[in-house]
Motif scaffolding. Sequence first.
Motif, PDB file in Angstrom:
ATOM      1  N   THR A  11      21.630 -70.971  11.141  1.00 58.33           N
ATOM      2  CA  THR A  11      21.855 -69.838  12.288  1.00 58.33           C
ATOM      3  C   THR A  11      22.880 -70.524  13.119  1.00 58.33           C
ATOM      4  N   GLU A  12      23.257 -71.765  12.624  1.00 58.72           N
ATOM      5  CA  GLU A  12      23.899 -72.894  13.930  1.00 58.72           C
ATOM      6  C   GLU A  12      25.661 -72.318  13.363  1.00 58.72           C
ATOM      7  N   TYR A  13      26.743 -72.483  15.057  1.00 53.31           N
ATOM      8  CA  TYR A  13      27.617 -71.753  14.379  1.00 53.31           C
ATOM      9  C   TYR A  13      28.470 -72.599  15.508  1.00 53.31           C
ATOM     10  N   TYR A  14      29.769 -72.488  15.345  1.00 50.72           N
ATOM     11  CA  TYR A  14      30.806 -72.774  15.313  1.00 50.72           C
ATOM     12  C   TYR A  14      32.137 -72.455  15.559  1.00 50.72           C
ATOM     13  N   LEU A  15      33.152 -72.412  16.941  1.00 52.27           N
ATOM     14  CA  LEU A  15      34.085 -71.363  16.930  1.00 52.27           C
ATOM     15  C   LEU A  15      35.231 -72.184  17.438  1.00 52.27           C
ATOM     16  N   LEU A  16      36.024 -72.010  16.707  1.00 47.29           N
ATOM     17  CA  LEU A  16      37.605 -72.462  17.148  1.00 47.29           C
ATOM     18  C   LEU A  16      38.271 -71.299  18.044  1.00 47.29           C
ATOM     19  N   ARG A  17      38.464 -71.287  19.767  1.00 47.08           N
ATOM     20  CA  ARG A  17      38.962 -69.895  20.245  1.00 47.08           C
ATOM     21  C   ARG A  17      40.020 -70.227  21.206  1.00 47.08           C
ATOM     22  N   LEU A  18      40.891 -70.099  20.600  1.00 44.18           N
ATOM     23  CA  LEU A  18      42.793 -69.886  21.342  1.00 44.18           C
ATOM     24  C   LEU A  18      42.335 -69.430  22.616  1.00 44.18           C
ATOM     25  N   GLU A  19      42.976 -70.409  23.815  1.00 42.17           N
ATOM     26  CA  GLU A  19      42.889 -70.418  25.361  1.00 42.17           C
ATOM     27  C   GLU A  19      43.974 -70.484  25.699  1.00 42.17           C
ATOM     28  N   GLU A  20      44.557 -69.285  26.041  1.00 39.65           N
ATOM     29  CA  GLU A  20      45.810 -69.083  27.273  1.00 39.65           C
ATOM     30  C   GLU A  20      45.776 -69.939  28.693  1.00 39.65           C
ATOM     31  N   ASP A  21      46.607 -71.136  28.860  1.00 37.39           N
ATOM     32  CA  ASP A  21      47.253 -71.435  29.884  1.00 37.39           C
ATOM     33  C   ASP A  21      48.704 -71.728  30.130  1.00 37.39           C
ATOM     34  N   LYS A  22      48.931 -70.609  30.635  1.00 37.56           N
ATOM     35  CA  LYS A  22      50.104 -70.787  31.423  1.00 37.56           C
ATOM     36  C   LYS A  22      51.369 -71.698  32.008  1.00 37.56           C
ATOM     37  N   ARG A  23      49.581 -72.380  32.219  1.00 34.72           N
ATOM     38  CA  ARG A  23      50.790 -73.312  33.341  1.00 34.72           C
ATOM     39  C   ARG A  23      50.791 -74.202  32.159  1.00 34.72           C
ATOM     40  N   SER A  24      50.487 -74.546  30.883  1.00 36.09           N
ATOM     41  CA  SER A  24      50.523 -76.058  30.574  1.00 36.09           C
ATOM     42  C   SER A  24      51.381 -75.440  29.127  1.00 36.09           C
ATOM     43  N   GLU A  25      52.562 -76.140  28.443  1.00 35.29           N
ATOM     44  CA  GLU A  25      53.019 -75.891  27.799  1.00 35.29           C
ATOM     45  C   GLU A  25      52.451 -76.356  26.567  1.00 35.29           C
ATOM     46  N   GLU A  26      51.076 -77.138  25.644  1.00 36.50           N
ATOM     47  CA  GLU A  26      50.357 -77.284  25.188  1.00 36.50           C
ATOM     48  C   GLU A  26      49.840 -75.851  24.356  1.00 36.50           C
ATOM     49  N   ILE A  27      49.363 -75.830  23.733  1.00 42.73           N
ATOM     50  CA  ILE A  27      48.843 -74.263  22.891  1.00 42.73           C
ATOM     51  C   ILE A  27      47.269 -75.418  22.413  1.00 42.73           C
ATOM     52  N   TRP A  28      45.837 -74.368  23.301  1.00 45.10           N
ATOM     53  CA  TRP A  28      45.319 -74.984  24.001  1.00 45.10           C
ATOM     54  C   TRP A  28      43.878 -74.320  22.845  1.00 45.10           C
ATOM     55  N   PHE A  29      42.849 -74.719  22.451  1.00 44.07           N
ATOM     56  CA  PHE A  29      41.663 -74.442  21.867  1.00 44.07           C
ATOM     57  C   PHE A  29      40.272 -74.781  22.486  1.00 44.07           C
ATOM     58  N   SER A  30      39.807 -74.323  22.515  1.00 45.11           N
ATOM     59  CA  SER A  30      38.428 -74.479  23.391  1.00 45.11           C
ATOM     60  C   SER A  30      37.515 -74.220  22.128  1.00 45.11           C
ATOM     61  N   PHE A  31      36.843 -75.789  21.659  1.00 46.57           N
ATOM     62  CA  PHE A  31      35.448 -75.298  20.604  1.00 46.57           C
ATOM     63  C   PHE A  31      34.610 -75.923  21.069  1.00 46.57           C
ATOM     64  N   LEU A  32      33.194 -75.070  20.458  1.00 43.23           N
ATOM     65  CA  LEU A  32      32.342 -74.183  21.328  1.00 43.23           C
ATOM     66  C   LEU A  32      30.847 -73.894  20.062  1.00 43.23           C
ATOM     67  N   LYS A  33      29.758 -74.279  20.459  1.00 41.09           N
ATOM     68  CA  LYS A  33      28.802 -73.732  19.452  1.00 41.09           C
ATOM     69  C   LYS A  33      28.099 -72.664  20.210  1.00 41.09           C
ATOM     70  N   PHE A  34      27.401 -71.979  19.161  1.00 39.70           N
ATOM     71  CA  PHE A  34      26.244 -71.130  19.889  1.00 39.70           C
ATOM     72  C   PHE A  34      25.529 -71.241  17.752  1.00 39.70           C
ATOM     73  N   TYR A  35      24.057 -70.451  18.619  1.00 36.29           N
ATOM     74  CA  TYR A  35      23.642 -70.145  17.291  1.00 36.29           C
ATOM     75  C   TYR A  35      23.006 -68.339  17.098  1.00 36.29           C
ATOM     76  N   SER A  36      22.889 -67.596  16.264  1.00 31.71           N
ATOM     77  CA  SER A  36      22.829 -66.354  15.745  1.00 31.71           C
ATOM     78  C   SER A  36      22.055 -66.084  14.013  1.00 31.71           C
ATOM     79  N   ASP A  37      21.388 -65.193  14.341  1.00 28.43           N
ATOM     80  CA  ASP A  37      20.218 -64.750  13.531  1.00 28.43           C
ATOM     81  C   ASP A  37      20.955 -64.108  12.348  1.00 28.43           C
ATOM     82  N   GLU A  38      22.065 -63.577  13.206  1.00 27.01           N
ATOM     83  CA  GLU A  38      22.641 -62.118  12.156  1.00 27.01           C
ATOM     84  C   GLU A  38      23.282 -62.195  10.959  1.00 27.01           C
ATOM     85  N   ALA A  39      22.535 -61.547   9.690  1.00 30.67           N
ATOM     86  CA  ALA A  39      22.781 -61.905   8.503  1.00 30.67           C
ATOM     87  C   ALA A  39      24.654 -61.949   7.873  1.00 30.67           C
TER      88      ALA A  39
END
Length: 203
Positions: free
Chosen positions: A136-164
């Motif tokens: 039930t433990e999931y992790y998410l790598l998600r693109l984050e837009e940051d127009k102020r930075s020249e770098e490409i950024w991702f957020s790394f998140l954790k969540f729980y889900s009971d969905e099959a």
Amino acid sequence: MFDQTLDPIDTCGCGDTGYLTTRRVPVDLVHGVGHIENVPIYHCRSKNCPEFTLPPIVARRVDTIAEEMESTALTESVFSWVAPPNQTFDPLLRANDQSHLQAFTLQFSGREYADAHVVLVAPGQAVFFQSTIEETEYYLLRLEEDKRSEEIWFSFLKFYSDEAFLTFENFLEWSEDGHLKEIGRITLDEVEDALIDEFGEWE
């Protein structure tokens, strides 16, 4: 952009299990044979297999790109979900961020780390991981837009889900109520090392 979600596993053109990846695909044009780079396909990973399968939504997009190539007499293009405002495909698109991000996220399709495996890829947007220790433990790598930075950024998140079966659409609706815990933010160049640090080596 969020409706272009592709399942990480389907069927290769040879009939075996196909894993989502990208490939340079030939297309028949009125002015000759052309090629489109970074096309999402399903392939069995066998070096001896020349077959592959195009997801239906990708096949429709390839047809549209081929029409644009014919109208501009191009023989080379790069796969992209969205056409430029002028509806033409400049060869310089090969280096655009969107195509690069699609290829970057698609490379994770089918990956199995020691402690997690990839269950869903939203090309150019997000990669979902499911823990092999707690289902039930999931992790998410998600693109984050940051127009102020020249770098490409991702957020790394954790969540729980009971969905099959987790779908990106269901996740977006479900996540409106919160539930996400941010582990941190990382640049594109840091992603590979960060995932290995979190999940162990991959095969």
